[in-house]
Design an enzyme around this catalytic site. Structure first.
Site, PDB file in Angstrom:
ATOM      1  N   GLN A 139       0.839  -1.202   0.000  1.00  0.00           N
ATOM      2  CA  GLN A 139       0.000   0.000   0.000  1.00  0.00           C
ATOM      3  C   GLN A 139       0.873   1.252   0.000  1.00  0.00           C
ATOM      4  O   GLN A 139       1.105   1.873   1.032  1.00  0.00           O
ATOM      5  CB  GLN A 139      -0.913  -0.011   1.231  1.00  0.00           C
ATOM      6  CG  GLN A 139      -1.763   1.213   1.354  1.00  0.00           C
ATOM      7  CD  GLN A 139      -3.229   0.879   1.430  1.00  0.00           C
ATOM      8  OE1 GLN A 139      -3.607  -0.234   1.705  1.00  0.00           O
ATOM      9  NE2 GLN A 139      -4.055   1.855   1.196  1.00  0.00           N
ATOM     10  N   PHE A 140       1.343   1.637  -1.189  1.00  0.00           N
ATOM     11  CA  PHE A 140       2.231   2.791  -1.292  1.00  0.00           C
ATOM     12  C   PHE A 140       1.562   4.074  -0.820  1.00  0.00           C
ATOM     13  O   PHE A 140       2.226   5.038  -0.449  1.00  0.00           O
ATOM     14  CB  PHE A 140       2.744   2.966  -2.734  1.00  0.00           C
ATOM     15  CG  PHE A 140       1.753   3.584  -3.683  1.00  0.00           C
ATOM     16  CD1 PHE A 140       1.751   4.952  -3.904  1.00  0.00           C
ATOM     17  CD2 PHE A 140       0.805   2.800  -4.335  1.00  0.00           C
ATOM     18  CE1 PHE A 140       0.841   5.535  -4.777  1.00  0.00           C
ATOM     19  CE2 PHE A 140      -0.102   3.368  -5.202  1.00  0.00           C
ATOM     20  CZ  PHE A 140      -0.102   4.736  -5.423  1.00  0.00           C
ATOM     21  N   THR A 141       0.225   4.115  -0.793  1.00  0.00           N
ATOM     22  CA  THR A 141      -0.479   5.340  -0.410  1.00  0.00           C
ATOM     23  C   THR A 141      -0.264   5.707   1.058  1.00  0.00           C
ATOM     24  O   THR A 141      -0.629   6.806   1.471  1.00  0.00           O
ATOM     25  CB  THR A 141      -1.990   5.251  -0.714  1.00  0.00           C
ATOM     26  OG1 THR A 141      -2.547   4.153   0.005  1.00  0.00           O
ATOM     27  CG2 THR A 141      -2.224   5.078  -2.206  1.00  0.00           C
TER      28      THR A 141
END
Length: 145
Positions: free
Chosen positions: A78-80
């Protein structure tokens, strides 16, 4: 490296209506990497998560680790988690690691967790995933290094 740890009674991840990973009791991890994350940081985070005592003992105190309750892990990239919302209304993700390196770090992290005897299910790195879970407690912990 950032990890959101959610203690769950169940969790699953799907891509295009196909279940890729599914667990019962354990942790749902949302995991993100930065370019500066080293092997030592990844090892530290895996060790902390594998040994984190947030499951209830016989006295209903959070005193047991995931292996003590035969728990499993659903690990989701989850790069966010690296969203920078300080300026404007559109988040910037410039702090997130590049795709290729982060993919390798994600695999390394999951392999380290497996090295602690844990079952680790995953989604698909970089895919549009749907994650559903039942947060138990709720217990949600943010770790960053």
């Amino acid at each position: 490296m950032k990890v959101v740890i959610q203690r769950v009674s169940q969790a699953k991840v799907t891509v295009d209506d196909k279940i890729l990973g599914q667990i019962d009791q354990g942790f749902c991890l949302l995991v993100a990497f930065a370019d500066v994350d080293t092997d030592e940081i990844i090892e530290y985070m895996a060790h902390k998560i594998a040994n984190m005592r947030v499951f209830s003992d016989a006295d209903d105190k959070m005193n047991l680790a995931i292996n003590d309750v035969n728990g499993e892990i659903l690990s989701i990239s989850q790069f966010t988690l690296y969203a920078d919302t300080k300026h404007g209304n559109r988040p910037s993700f410039i702090g997130a690691g590049n795709f290729a390196d982060s993919s390798k770090k994600y695999d390394q992290f999951n392999d380290l967790l497996r090295g602690y005897g844990l079952t680790v299910e995953t989604g698909e790195f970089g895919a549009d995933m749907q994650v559903s879970l039942t947060n138990d407690g709720p217990v949600t912990i943010l770790m960053e290094r």
